[in-house]
Design a protein around this motif. Structure first.
Motif, PDB file in Angstrom:
ATOM      1  N   GLU A 165      -2.908  37.534  67.870  1.00 36.37           N
ATOM      2  CA  GLU A 165      -3.045  37.784  69.302  1.00 36.37           C
ATOM      3  C   GLU A 165      -1.720  38.075  69.998  1.00 36.37           C
ATOM      4  OE1 GLU A 165      -5.001  34.330  70.819  1.00 36.37           O
ATOM      5  OE2 GLU A 165      -6.398  34.262  69.115  1.00 36.37           O
ATOM      6  N   VAL A 166      -0.605  37.830  69.323  1.00 32.13           N
ATOM      7  CA  VAL A 166       0.709  38.064  69.914  1.00 32.13           C
ATOM      8  C   VAL A 166       1.457  39.090  69.073  1.00 32.13           C
ATOM      9  CG1 VAL A 166       0.792  35.749  70.900  1.00 32.13           C
ATOM     10  CG2 VAL A 166       1.798  36.161  68.641  1.00 32.13           C
ATOM     11  N   ASP A 167       2.589  39.532  69.595  1.00 33.96           N
ATOM     12  CA  ASP A 167       3.378  40.526  68.855  1.00 33.96           C
ATOM     13  C   ASP A 167       4.349  39.873  67.876  1.00 33.96           C
ATOM     14  OD1 ASP A 167       2.576  43.135  70.267  1.00 33.96           O
ATOM     15  OD2 ASP A 167       3.109  41.825  71.947  1.00 33.96           O
ATOM     16  N   LEU A 168       4.761  38.653  68.210  1.00 36.42           N
ATOM     17  CA  LEU A 168       5.712  37.938  67.366  1.00 36.42           C
ATOM     18  C   LEU A 168       5.535  36.451  67.611  1.00 36.42           C
ATOM     19  CD1 LEU A 168       8.259  38.736  65.509  1.00 36.42           C
ATOM     20  CD2 LEU A 168       9.637  38.118  67.497  1.00 36.42           C
ATOM     21  N   ALA A 169       5.655  35.661  66.564  1.00 37.81           N
ATOM     22  CA  ALA A 169       5.584  34.205  66.711  1.00 37.81           C
ATOM     23  C   ALA A 169       6.695  33.565  65.890  1.00 37.81           C
ATOM     24  CB  ALA A 169       4.228  33.674  66.261  1.00 37.81           C
ATOM     25  N   VAL A 170       7.401  32.623  66.500  1.00 35.23           N
ATOM     26  CA  VAL A 170       8.447  31.882  65.798  1.00 35.23           C
ATOM     27  C   VAL A 170       7.827  30.574  65.320  1.00 35.23           C
ATOM     28  CG1 VAL A 170      10.743  30.870  65.931  1.00 35.23           C
ATOM     29  CG2 VAL A 170      10.206  32.921  67.262  1.00 35.23           C
ATOM     30  N   ILE A 171       7.750  30.417  63.992  1.00 32.83           N
ATOM     31  CA  ILE A 171       6.950  29.343  63.403  1.00 32.83           C
ATOM     32  C   ILE A 171       7.806  28.460  62.501  1.00 32.83           C
ATOM     33  CG2 ILE A 171       4.893  28.819  62.025  1.00 32.83           C
ATOM     34  CD1 ILE A 171       3.827  31.595  62.731  1.00 32.83           C
ATOM     35  N   ASN A 172       7.630  27.160  62.654  1.00 27.81           N
ATOM     36  CA  ASN A 172       8.262  26.198  61.771  1.00 27.81           C
ATOM     37  C   ASN A 172       7.725  26.374  60.354  1.00 27.81           C
ATOM     38  OD1 ASN A 172       8.267  23.485  60.330  1.00 27.81           O
ATOM     39  ND2 ASN A 172       9.558  23.011  62.078  1.00 27.81           N
ATOM     40  N   THR A 173       8.581  26.228  59.360  1.00 23.45           N
ATOM     41  CA  THR A 173       8.177  26.445  57.970  1.00 23.45           C
ATOM     42  C   THR A 173       6.988  25.567  57.565  1.00 23.45           C
ATOM     43  OG1 THR A 173      10.335  27.227  57.238  1.00 23.45           O
ATOM     44  CG2 THR A 173       8.929  26.248  55.565  1.00 23.45           C
ATOM     45  N   THR A 174       6.938  24.335  58.076  1.00 19.59           N
ATOM     46  CA  THR A 174       5.819  23.448  57.746  1.00 19.59           C
ATOM     47  C   THR A 174       4.483  24.113  58.055  1.00 19.59           C
ATOM     48  OG1 THR A 174       7.106  21.443  58.142  1.00 19.59           O
ATOM     49  CG2 THR A 174       4.716  21.243  58.285  1.00 19.59           C
ATOM     50  N   PHE A 175       4.348  24.648  59.256  1.00 25.04           N
ATOM     51  CA  PHE A 175       3.083  25.248  59.660  1.00 25.04           C
ATOM     52  C   PHE A 175       2.895  26.644  59.059  1.00 25.04           C
ATOM     53  CE2 PHE A 175       4.006  22.265  63.232  1.00 25.04           C
ATOM     54  CZ  PHE A 175       3.030  21.355  62.891  1.00 25.04           C
ATOM     55  N   ALA A 176       3.997  27.325  58.776  1.00 29.45           N
ATOM     56  CA  ALA A 176       3.895  28.614  58.098  1.00 29.45           C
ATOM     57  C   ALA A 176       3.301  28.435  56.696  1.00 29.45           C
ATOM     58  CB  ALA A 176       5.256  29.281  58.016  1.00 29.45           C
ATOM     59  N   LEU A 177       3.807  27.448  55.958  1.00 30.45           N
ATOM     60  CA  LEU A 177       3.308  27.201  54.611  1.00 30.45           C
ATOM     61  C   LEU A 177       1.843  26.782  54.630  1.00 30.45           C
ATOM     62  CD1 LEU A 177       6.379  25.333  53.080  1.00 30.45           C
ATOM     63  CD2 LEU A 177       5.625  27.664  52.549  1.00 30.45           C
ATOM     64  N   GLU A 178       1.468  25.949  55.609  1.00 28.20           N
ATOM     65  CA  GLU A 178       0.062  25.532  55.719  1.00 28.20           C
ATOM     66  C   GLU A 178      -0.845  26.727  55.945  1.00 28.20           C
ATOM     67  OE1 GLU A 178      -0.468  22.503  58.660  1.00 28.20           O
ATOM     68  OE2 GLU A 178       1.110  21.244  57.827  1.00 28.20           O
ATOM     69  N   ALA A 179      -0.332  27.747  56.640  1.00 27.46           N
ATOM     70  CA  ALA A 179      -1.121  28.955  56.937  1.00 27.46           C
ATOM     71  C   ALA A 179      -0.989  30.004  55.839  1.00 27.46           C
ATOM     72  CB  ALA A 179      -0.681  29.535  58.271  1.00 27.46           C
ATOM     73  N   LYS A 180      -0.416  29.618  54.708  1.00 27.82           N
ATOM     74  CA  LYS A 180      -0.239  30.510  53.552  1.00 27.82           C
ATOM     75  C   LYS A 180       0.722  31.664  53.850  1.00 27.82           C
ATOM     76  CE  LYS A 180      -3.343  27.981  51.546  1.00 27.82           C
ATOM     77  NZ  LYS A 180      -2.912  26.890  50.646  1.00 27.82           N
ATOM     78  N   LEU A 181       1.654  31.423  54.748  1.00 28.95           N
ATOM     79  CA  LEU A 181       2.710  32.399  55.000  1.00 28.95           C
ATOM     80  C   LEU A 181       3.920  32.005  54.162  1.00 28.95           C
ATOM     81  CD1 LEU A 181       2.482  32.580  58.909  1.00 28.95           C
ATOM     82  CD2 LEU A 181       1.821  34.393  57.312  1.00 28.95           C
ATOM     83  N   ASN A 182       4.505  32.979  53.479  1.00 35.14           N
ATOM     84  CA  ASN A 182       5.693  32.725  52.668  1.00 35.14           C
ATOM     85  C   ASN A 182       6.924  33.131  53.477  1.00 35.14           C
ATOM     86  OD1 ASN A 182       7.875  32.868  50.869  1.00 35.14           O
ATOM     87  ND2 ASN A 182       6.543  33.310  49.136  1.00 35.14           N
ATOM     88  N   PRO A 183       7.719  32.163  53.919  1.00 37.12           N
ATOM     89  CA  PRO A 183       8.869  32.500  54.764  1.00 37.12           C
ATOM     90  C   PRO A 183       9.802  33.538  54.155  1.00 37.12           C
ATOM     91  CG  PRO A 183       8.482  30.152  54.802  1.00 37.12           C
ATOM     92  CD  PRO A 183       7.573  30.704  53.742  1.00 37.12           C
ATOM     93  N   THR A 184      10.011  33.489  52.865  1.00 36.41           N
ATOM     94  CA  THR A 184      10.978  34.394  52.245  1.00 36.41           C
ATOM     95  C   THR A 184      10.473  35.824  52.130  1.00 36.41           C
ATOM     96  OG1 THR A 184      10.206  33.717  50.049  1.00 36.41           O
ATOM     97  CG2 THR A 184      12.106  32.552  50.956  1.00 36.41           C
ATOM     98  N   THR A 185       9.143  36.013  52.186  1.00 37.43           N
ATOM     99  CA  THR A 185       8.603  37.373  52.059  1.00 37.43           C
ATOM    100  C   THR A 185       7.853  37.845  53.307  1.00 37.43           C
ATOM    101  OG1 THR A 185       6.588  36.501  51.011  1.00 37.43           O
ATOM    102  CG2 THR A 185       8.372  37.203  49.555  1.00 37.43           C
ATOM    103  N   ASP A 186       7.315  36.926  54.085  1.00 38.16           N
ATOM    104  CA  ASP A 186       6.497  37.311  55.230  1.00 38.16           C
ATOM    105  C   ASP A 186       7.241  37.304  56.563  1.00 38.16           C
ATOM    106  OD1 ASP A 186       4.245  37.612  53.599  1.00 38.16           O
ATOM    107  OD2 ASP A 186       3.686  35.509  53.802  1.00 38.16           O
ATOM    108  N   ALA A 187       8.316  36.554  56.657  1.00 34.38           N
ATOM    109  CA  ALA A 187       9.044  36.485  57.925  1.00 34.38           C
ATOM    110  C   ALA A 187       9.863  37.754  58.151  1.00 34.38           C
ATOM    111  CB  ALA A 187       9.961  35.269  57.938  1.00 34.38           C
ATOM    112  N   LEU A 188       9.885  38.208  59.403  1.00 31.86           N
ATOM    113  CA  LEU A 188      10.733  39.343  59.746  1.00 31.86           C
ATOM    114  C   LEU A 188      12.199  38.952  59.700  1.00 31.86           C
ATOM    115  CD1 LEU A 188       7.971  40.423  60.715  1.00 31.86           C
ATOM    116  CD2 LEU A 188       9.141  41.461  62.655  1.00 31.86           C
ATOM    117  N   PHE A 189      12.486  37.727  60.091  1.00 33.25           N
ATOM    118  CA  PHE A 189      13.833  37.185  59.942  1.00 33.25           C
ATOM    119  C   PHE A 189      13.768  35.665  59.950  1.00 33.25           C
ATOM    120  CE2 PHE A 189      13.111  38.486  64.321  1.00 33.25           C
ATOM    121  CZ  PHE A 189      13.389  37.343  65.066  1.00 33.25           C
ATOM    122  N   LEU A 190      14.780  35.053  59.328  1.00 31.55           N
ATOM    123  CA  LEU A 190      14.840  33.600  59.160  1.00 31.55           C
ATOM    124  C   LEU A 190      16.180  33.063  59.635  1.00 31.55           C
ATOM    125  CD1 LEU A 190      13.522  33.115  55.495  1.00 31.55           C
ATOM    126  CD2 LEU A 190      12.393  32.247  57.549  1.00 31.55           C
TER     127      LEU A 190
END
Length: 257
Positions: A181-206
């Motif tokens: 629903e948004v264009d960009l979201a800044v997400i803590n790694t804890t919740f990113a991992l729970e949502a099956k997002l891989n910070p090293t491959t899915d994040a635009l920047f870290l």
């Protein structure tokens, strides 16, 4: 008499086991996963580890302060300090364990340069993580803060906003769910991992691995130096723990020991 002595010895043994039971509150991942992996090691040291799962950032500290649990493993020191200040609690840091870099994610753009004018950017709504998110947006060039080193920056501290982004502040656990629903979201790694997002491959920047927001084991002053707590710290900072973090999370979290 021998039977009585044997019974007393058995009773003492059970009492010792009970005395070495630790109840630790943790976020589901990566924290609880790390703790679960260490249970066999701690059992050999005479520590029974009971891991309690929490999906928010408030109850683990409330439960710890009320002595319903012995320790927690989910937060960094700036958040803990702010919680103590605002809630009047006296939770203490026992040991830093790992850095979980904040990441900026999008389901609409593949490069931060493609972020449209007037884009909606979601960040955590708590004071510390909100400031950390704004720092990351500053590092990425999305906004400019009046003081980039201020970990408690708010939207009022945005000095320049070249893309006219609209900052939307939400509860941290909600951020992965609102990603479409948004264009960009800044997400803590804890919740990113729970949502099956891989910070090293899915994040635009870290964040970089030099982040000052190391996740830590927290306790109370009355039990931070107990023998069982010291054994837990040794396990969390062991080569086995470091290997598990590296193998399981593929660089999404970085041990600090």
């Amino acid at each position: 008499m021998k039977k009585i002595i044997a019974l007393l010895a058995l009773t003492c043994a059970f009492s010792a086991q009970a005395a070495d039971r630790l109840v630790v509150g943790a976020s589901p991942t990566p924290h609880a996963e790390i703790l679960e992996n260490l249970k066999p090691m701690l059992a050999k040291e005479g520590v029974e580890l009971d891991v309690r799962i929490y999906t928010d950032y408030v109850q683990p500290n409330v439960q710890l302060a009320e002595k319903r649990i012995d320790a927690n493993f989910f937060q960094h020191k700036p958040y803990m300090d702010e919680f103590n200040r605002s809630r009047g609690t006296h939770i203490v840091a026992v040991s830093d364990i790992f850095v979980a870099p904040f990441g900026a994610y999008s389901s609409k753009v593949k490069n931060i340069k493609d972020l449209k004018d007037g884009a909606t950017v979601a960040i955590p709504n708590d004071a510390v993580n909100g400031g950390r998110a704004l720092q990351l947006l500053h590092q990425a060039g999305v906004i400019q803060l009046s003081d980039p080193n201020n970990t408690k920056s708010t939207v009022k501290d945005i000095a320049a906003n070249p893309k006219n982004v609209k900052i939307k502040q939400l509860e941290a656990p909600m951020l992965p769910r609102v990603l479409p629903e948004v264009d960009l979201a800044v997400i803590n790694t804890t919740f990113a991992l729970e949502a099956k997002l891989n910070p090293t491959t899915d994040a635009l920047f870290l964040e970089g691995d030099k982040s000052s927001f190391a996740n830590l084991l927290a306790a109370r002053a009355d039990n931070q130096d107990s023998p069982a707590m010291r054994k837990l710290v040794a396990a969390l900072r062991s080569p086995q723990a470091a290997k598990f973090m590296q193998d399981r999370f593929k660089g999404s979290i970085v041990p600090v020991f």
